[in-house]
Design a protein around this motif. Structure first.
Motif, PDB file in Angstrom:
ATOM      1  N   ARG A   6       0.825  -1.218   0.000  1.00  7.79           N
ATOM      2  CA  ARG A   6       0.000   0.000   0.000  1.00  7.79           C
ATOM      3  C   ARG A   6       0.856   1.264   0.000  1.00  7.79           C
ATOM      4  N   CYS A   7       1.772   1.387   0.974  1.00  8.25           N
ATOM      5  CA  CYS A   7       2.529   2.634   1.116  1.00  8.25           C
ATOM      6  C   CYS A   7       3.985   2.518   0.682  1.00  8.25           C
ATOM      7  N   GLY A   8       4.457   1.276   0.458  1.00  8.04           N
ATOM      8  CA  GLY A   8       5.826   1.084   0.000  1.00  8.04           C
ATOM      9  C   GLY A   8       6.874   1.020   1.091  1.00  8.04           C
ATOM     10  N   LYS A   9       6.468   1.128   2.354  1.00  9.72           N
ATOM     11  CA  LYS A   9       7.436   1.073   3.451  1.00  9.72           C
ATOM     12  C   LYS A   9       8.094  -0.298   3.497  1.00  9.72           C
ATOM     13  N   TYR A  11      10.572  -3.289   5.549  1.00 12.75           N
ATOM     14  CA  TYR A  11      10.879  -3.852   6.856  1.00 12.75           C
ATOM     15  C   TYR A  11      11.920  -4.954   6.686  1.00 12.75           C
ATOM     16  N   PRO A  12      12.657  -5.261   7.739  1.00 15.00           N
ATOM     17  CA  PRO A  12      13.536  -6.438   7.676  1.00 15.00           C
ATOM     18  C   PRO A  12      12.692  -7.711   7.616  1.00 15.00           C
ATOM     19  N   GLU A  13      13.300  -8.804   7.208  1.00 14.05           N
ATOM     20  CA  GLU A  13      12.574 -10.059   7.014  1.00 14.05           C
ATOM     21  C   GLU A  13      12.354 -10.789   8.342  1.00 14.05           C
ATOM     22  N   VAL A  14      11.456 -10.231   9.136  1.00  8.59           N
ATOM     23  CA  VAL A  14      11.007 -10.865  10.369  1.00  8.59           C
ATOM     24  C   VAL A  14       9.580 -11.349  10.138  1.00  8.59           C
ATOM     25  N   PHE A  15       9.053 -12.130  11.093  1.00  6.31           N
ATOM     26  CA  PHE A  15       7.699 -12.642  10.901  1.00  6.31           C
ATOM     27  C   PHE A  15       6.687 -11.573  11.314  1.00  6.31           C
ATOM     28  N   ARG A  16       6.075 -10.956  10.321  1.00  9.91           N
ATOM     29  CA  ARG A  16       4.995 -10.011  10.547  1.00  9.91           C
ATOM     30  C   ARG A  16       4.031 -10.095   9.371  1.00  9.91           C
ATOM     31  N   LEU A  17       2.777  -9.720   9.610  1.00  7.68           N
ATOM     32  CA  LEU A  17       1.735  -9.893   8.605  1.00  7.68           C
ATOM     33  C   LEU A  17       1.334  -8.604   7.904  1.00  7.68           C
ATOM     34  N   ARG A  18       1.437  -7.476   8.602  1.00  6.12           N
ATOM     35  CA  ARG A  18       0.968  -6.216   8.022  1.00  6.12           C
ATOM     36  C   ARG A  18       1.957  -5.087   8.275  1.00  6.12           C
ATOM     37  N   CYS A  19       1.847  -4.088   7.434  1.00  7.43           N
ATOM     38  CA  CYS A  19       2.575  -2.830   7.612  1.00  7.43           C
ATOM     39  C   CYS A  19       1.884  -2.016   8.709  1.00  7.43           C
ATOM     40  N   ASP A  20       2.574  -1.035   9.240  1.00  7.62           N
ATOM     41  CA  ASP A  20       1.975  -0.144  10.233  1.00  7.62           C
ATOM     42  C   ASP A  20       0.759   0.583   9.679  1.00  7.62           C
ATOM     43  N   CYS A  21       0.711   0.772   8.372  1.00  9.79           N
ATOM     44  CA  CYS A  21      -0.420   1.456   7.750  1.00  9.79           C
ATOM     45  C   CYS A  21      -1.604   0.523   7.534  1.00  9.79           C
ATOM     46  N   GLY A  22      -1.415  -0.780   7.800  1.00  6.71           N
ATOM     47  CA  GLY A  22      -2.477  -1.756   7.601  1.00  6.71           C
ATOM     48  C   GLY A  22      -2.369  -2.512   6.296  1.00  6.71           C
ATOM     49  N   GLY A  23      -1.440  -2.122   5.439  1.00  6.71           N
ATOM     50  CA  GLY A  23      -1.268  -2.786   4.158  1.00  6.71           C
ATOM     51  C   GLY A  23      -0.636  -4.161   4.298  1.00  6.71           C
ATOM     52  N   THR A  24      -0.813  -4.977   3.282  1.00  6.40           N
ATOM     53  CA  THR A  24      -0.207  -6.305   3.270  1.00  6.40           C
ATOM     54  C   THR A  24       1.232  -6.217   2.778  1.00  6.40           C
ATOM     55  N   LEU A  25       2.010  -7.269   3.032  1.00  8.17           N
ATOM     56  CA  LEU A  25       3.440  -7.262   2.754  1.00  8.17           C
ATOM     57  C   LEU A  25       3.821  -8.348   1.756  1.00  8.17           C
ATOM     58  N   LEU A  26       4.871  -8.077   0.993  1.00  7.11           N
ATOM     59  CA  LEU A  26       5.478  -9.059   0.108  1.00  7.11           C
ATOM     60  C   LEU A  26       6.981  -9.074   0.349  1.00  7.11           C
TER      61      LEU A  26
END
Length: 354
Positions: A6-9, A11-26
């Motif tokens: 969603r926002c392009g932010k 993150y390091p490759e840790v186990f998380r499901l969503r961005c702080d903005c609520g967007g999904t991650l790839l």
């Protein structure tokens, strides 16, 4: 790295499901040499150099390289990829393998997920030897045969009154309340890293097909296929992506126009509000794709055909064949086309209707 859709932010490759903005991650990585990076294994470890996991943290159970068999049907070449031969009987073993490896890497030993059956079975099977406790949220209408298998694998089963979306919400609420890791395959970016290997295998086995059809509810297979073929293009292996066809169950469509009559037979893709819907639309657009809706009689006809052809699969698997027939009949799929049809789940988990 992980990047928000969603926002392009990043993150390091840790186990998380969503961005702080609520967007999904790839997961976003650069790869350069496909054949030069393959490892000498006859299972999914062959593609470890394309997966965001370390070799020191791998589940004891390992997904297979599944065969692809070709049949000429209606003037096109159907390439059936037999994903139902995976250890748990589903393509979801691929996503689970990467997920469990990541959980092991981070020392996470208790997780929560929601599932109509196959994803939960896969997670329970791969987590058992890895020492990970699994809480599974299911609806009351989940198949009893799958529930029995889940309990036999040591999963803690939680029943929820409501549809798949309600089950998804309750699982997330429980994980947050109990302070546990929510490992939803709908949202998990590492799950897609596993399912993309279907594209790698198919490329090695049959080259680039003209069409790729995928049962599509939450998009874990269709997005994985898109991602795998896209990475092959980025490595210079192919010039164009195969045309991606998202096959959906009538009454539960998110990409096709919503039908009034529900296809209750294809329960594995009865997901009308997938959280990665924006990505699914973007993948179809990039791959010049389309959506095909399949109703219950069409699913039943294709399922019966597959059984007569000795493919012992569950009904949801049959929607890709039904969709291919529709595209051939309408002339949207030219004669001579090479069509990849993943058969996603085993019929051995069912005791009725076989």
């Amino acid at each position: 790295m992980l990047r928000c859709t969603r926002c392009g932010k990043s993150y390091p490759e840790v186990f998380r499901l969503r961005c702080d903005c609520g967007g999904t991650l790839l997961v976003e990585r650069d790869y350069y040499d496909f054949f030069g990076s393959l490892l000498p294994y006859l299972d999914m470890r062959r593609y470890l150099n394309f997966l965001p996991v370390g070799g020191n943290y791998l589940p004891p159970a390992i997904p297979a390289i599944t065969p692809t068999t070709s049949l000429e049907i209606g003037g096109v070449f159907a390439l059936f990829k037999l994903e139902y031969l995976q250890p748990s009987g589903s393509f979801k073993d691929r996503g689970t393998f990467v997920t469990v490896a990541k959980l092991m890497e981070e020392g996470i030993n208790e997780v929560v997920l929601d599932s109509s059956g196959n994803a939960a079975l896969s997670m329970a099977l791969y987590s058992l030897p890895a020492g990970i406790r699994v809480h599974v949220f299911v609806s009351y209408d989940a198949m009893p045969e799958k529930l029995s298998l889940l309990q036999g694998l040591g999963a803690v089963v939680h029943f929820v009154e409501g549809d798949r979306i309600t089950v998804h919400e309750r699982a997330g609420e429980f994980a947050e309340r109990e302070g546990l890791t929510y490992a939803s395959h709908w949202l998990n970016p590492y799950f897609l890293e596993g399912t993309k290997t279907v594209a790698f295998e198919a490329y090695e086995q049959v080259g680039i097909p003209d069409y790729v059809l995928a049962p599509t509810g939450s998009g874990t297979l269709s997005l994985g296929l898109w991602k795998g073929f896209k990475e092959l293009r980025e490595m210079g292996e192919v010039e164009e992506l195969p045309r991606l066809v998202a096959v959906q169950a009538s009454g539960y469509e998110s990409l096709c126009r919503r039908s009034r009559v529900r296809n209750m037979l294809a329960d594995g893709i009865a997901i009308p509000k997938p959280p990665r819907l924006g990505e699914m639309r973007a993948a179809l657009e990039e791959a010049n794709g389309l959506c095909v809706s399949v109703n219950e009689p069409e699913t039943m006809e294709a399922w019966e055909w597959l059984k007569r052809a000795s493919f012992l699969v569950e009904p949801t698997s049959a929607v890709v064949l039904a969709a291919m027939w529709k595209l051939v009949e309408t002339g949207e799929m030219p004669a001579g086309s090479k069509v990849l049809l993943p058969l996603t789940g085993s019929g051995l988990k069912m005791t009725e209707g076989i």
